[in-house]
Design a protein around this motif. Structure first.
Motif, PDB file in Angstrom:
ATOM      1  N   ILE A   1      63.642   4.713  22.441  1.00 23.51           N
ATOM      2  CA  ILE A   1      65.102   4.740  22.587  1.00 23.51           C
ATOM      3  C   ILE A   1      65.771   4.241  21.316  1.00 23.51           C
TER       4      ILE A   1
ATOM      5  N   THR B   1      65.274   6.556  18.234  1.00 24.91           N
ATOM      6  CA  THR B   1      66.131   7.730  18.320  1.00 24.91           C
ATOM      7  C   THR B   1      67.569   7.372  18.000  1.00 24.91           C
ATOM      8  N   MET B   2      68.035   6.243  18.583  1.00 23.19           N
ATOM      9  CA  MET B   2      69.414   5.849  18.323  1.00 23.19           C
ATOM     10  C   MET B   2      69.604   5.490  16.853  1.00 23.19           C
ATOM     11  N   GLY B   3      68.547   5.006  16.234  1.00 23.78           N
ATOM     12  CA  GLY B   3      68.634   4.667  14.824  1.00 23.78           C
ATOM     13  C   GLY B   3      68.875   5.889  13.955  1.00 23.78           C
TER      14      GLY B   3
END
Lengths: 301, 151
Positions: free
Chosen positions: A54, A57-59
Motif C-alpha cells: 500500500i 504504491t502510494m509513494g
C-alpha cells in the motif's frame, strides 16, 4: 458406624481442576502453534507485505489494486477486528518462536541455574518499550513510501527467518538480518514475546485496529479476590489487567489470564456463545485456517 | 465511558479509510493522463519510423533519372561518344556512337567493359591492359553521360 463398601471419592479441589484445565489449554495452544508453523509459516510476512504494498504504491502515486498482498492484509485485519489478536497469540510463527525460546529459557533457568523465578524485564519498562514497535512501523512505512526499501536489503530478521522455514540457509548479503535475528533470539530468552511487544510492525498495526469489544476480554472486577494478581502475573505482554488492560491493543488473545483466574472473572463476550473457551479457541483456529488457505498462505494447498 | 478507546480507534480508522478515496481518484486521473501521454508518444514514434523508412528508401534509390544520355571523352585517336540508357533508375544499355578514332582491334578488347559497366551499374571498372587509352576514353564517355543523368 455404617460400613462403607463404595470408595468415597475425594472431591477434586477447584484449584487442581483449574491447573489441569490450564495445562490442557497450554498444550492445545502449543499444538495449534505447531500446526500453523508447519502449514503457514509465512503468514505474518505476507500480511506485512500488504502494508508495504500500500505504501509503496502510494509513494509512486499509482492506483491501488486489491492484489494478493492487499487481500492478505484485509483478511488478517478483518479477522483481527472480529476475533482480536488471535493471530498473534496462536498463528504467527514468529510469536510461536518467541514463546518457544522463552519457555526453553525458563526451563534452563529453573533446572540448570536453579532459579526460582524466570528472569524478565522490569514491568515498569514494558509500556515504554512497547511503543518502540510503532516507531519501527513508521520508519518502515516511510522508507517504503519513499521507495528506499532497497537500502534496507538484507536487514530484515523476518527474511532470514523465512529462509529457515523454507529449509534453506540465508545468503551472505543477509548478514545484518542474521545478526538482528540473533539479538532478537537473545531478547526472546529474557522477556516473553520480546519481539511482539517491542518490535513487531505488524503487531503495531493490529494494536491500533478498532477490535470489536465483543472479541476482547472483559473482567468482572467486583467479583475479584482482594489482593489477587494472578491474571496480571501470568500475562505475557504485561497488561495491567486490573485497570483497562483489555481495551489495550497489546492483548494477544492467548487466554492465559482467563485460565488462571480463580473466580472465572475473565471472559470473552464472544466465548459465551460457545460451550467453553476451548471450543471458542478451536472455532477461531478453524476459521483462520480456512481463511489462510483461501488467501494462499498455506504451503500445502 | 466504557467504549471510549474503541470509538476513538473506529473514528481514526474511518478517517484513514476515507483518505483513500480522494487518493484513488487522484491516482486514477494520473494514470489516465499517463496513458494519454503514452498514446501520443506512440503516435509520434510511429510517424518518425515512417519518415525514417522513406529516407532510407530514397537513399537506396538510383541517383539517375530515366532517359537517354550522350557522353563524349578523348580516346586514343579522337573523341569517343557513347549513348547511355537509364530505365527504372538502372543503366540498361550503353551504345557506342562514335568510335572512329579507335582501332577495331582495341575496340574488340574494350567491348567487355561495356558489359562490366552494365553489371556493376557504374564506371568502377579496370582498364584493359594494352588498351589503356581506349578503355579510358570509353569509361570517361560513360561517366560524362551518367553525370548528365544524375538528379
Amino acid at each position: 458406624m455404617v460400613q462403607q463398601n463404595e470408595q468415597v471419592k475425594k472431591p477434586v479441589p477447584a484449584s487442581v481442576k483449574r491447573k489441569t484445565a490450564n495445562r490442557n489449554k497450554a498444550l492445545m495452544r502449543a499444538a495449534l502453534q505447531v500446526l500453523f508453523f508447519v502449514t503457514m509459516p509465512g503468514a505474518f510476512v505476507a500480511g506485512f507485505n500488504g502494508i508495504k504494498y500500500i505504501f509503496r504504491t502510494m509513494g509512486t502515486g499509482s492506483v491501488l489494486e486489491i492484489n494478493s498482498f492487499a487481500m492478505v492484509l484485509i483478511g488478517l485485519g478483518g479477522f483481527t477486528l472480529l476475533f482480536g489478536r488471535f493471530f498473534c497469540g496462536y498463528v504467527c510463527s514468529f510469536g510461536a518462536l518467541g514463546d518457544l525460546v522463552y519457555w526453553l529459557s525458563g526451563l534452563f533457568q529453573k533446572k540448570v541455574l536453579k532459579k526460582r523465578k524466570q528472569f524478565s524485564l522490569p514491568k515498569q519498562a514494558l509500556p515504554v518499550l512497547q511503543k518502540l514497535k510503532y516507531l519501527n512501523l513508521a520508519f518502515i512505512v516511510l522508507m517504503t513510501a519513499a521507495g528506499r526499501m532497497e537500502s534496507l536489503h538484507g536487514t530484515s530478521p523476518w527474511d532470514v527467518f523465512s529462509r529457515f522455514t523454507a529449509l534453506k540457509l540465508p545468503t551472505a548479503d543477509y548478514l545484518p538480518g542474521i545478526i538482528c535475528l540473533i539479538l532478537i533470539l537473545i531478547g526472546m530468552a529474557v522477556q516473553s514475546r520480546f519481539f511482539c511487544q517491542f518490535l513487531c510492525p505488524l503487531g503495531a498495526f493490529f494494536a491500533v485496529l478498532p477490535i470489536l469489544p465483543f472479541a476482547m476480554l472483559h473482567r468482572d472486577a467486583p467479583n475479584c479476590l482482594k489482593g489477587c494478581s494472578a491474571c496480571k502475573n501470568t500475562c505475557p505482554v504485561g497488561l495491567k489487567l486490573e485497570t483497562d488492560g483489555f481495551r489495550n491493543g497489546e492483548c494477544i488473545s492467548c487466554g492465559k489470564c482467563a485460565g488462571v483466574c480463580p473466580k472465572n472473572n475473565l471472559q470473552y463476550p464472544a466465548a459465551t456463545l460457545f460451550k467453553n473457551d476451548i471450543i471458542y479457541v478451536l472455532f477461531r483456529a478453524a476459521v483462520f485456517f480456512g481463511l489462510g488457505v483461501w488467501l494462499g498462505l498455506c504451503r500445502f494447498f | 465511558m466504557k467504549y471510549r478507546n474503541f470509538i476513538t480507534k473506529v473514528l481514526c480508522f474511518l478517517l484513514v479509510f476515507a483518505a483513500f478515496v480522494p487518493y484513488q481518484a487522484k491516482a486514477a486521473r494520473k494514470a489516465e493522463e499517463e496513458a494519454e501521454n503514452a498514446a501520443k508518444i506512440a503516435e509520434v514514434e510511429a510517424a518518425n519510423r515512417e519518415v525514417r523508412k522513406q529516407m532510407a528508401e530514397a537513399e537506396n534509390a538510383s541517383p539517375y533519372t530515366d532517359g537517354v544520355y550522350e557522353g563524349t571523352a578523348e580516346g586514343f585517336g579522337g573523341p569517343v561518344s557513347v549513348e547511355v540508357t537509364i530505365d527504372g533508375g538502372d543503366i540498361t544499355e550503353i551504345r557506342l556512337l562514335d568510335v572512329s578514332g579507335e582501332d577495331p582491334a582495341y575496340l574488340m578488347q574494350v567491348e567487355s567493359l561495356l558489359d562490366q559497366m552494365l553489371q556493376t551499374q557504374g564506371v568502377d571498372v579496370d582498364t584493359i591492359s594494352g588498351a589503356t587509352f581506349t578503355s579510358k576514353g570509353l569509361i570517361h564517355a560513360v561517366t560524362e553521360a551518367l553525370r548528365k543523368a544524375r538528379r
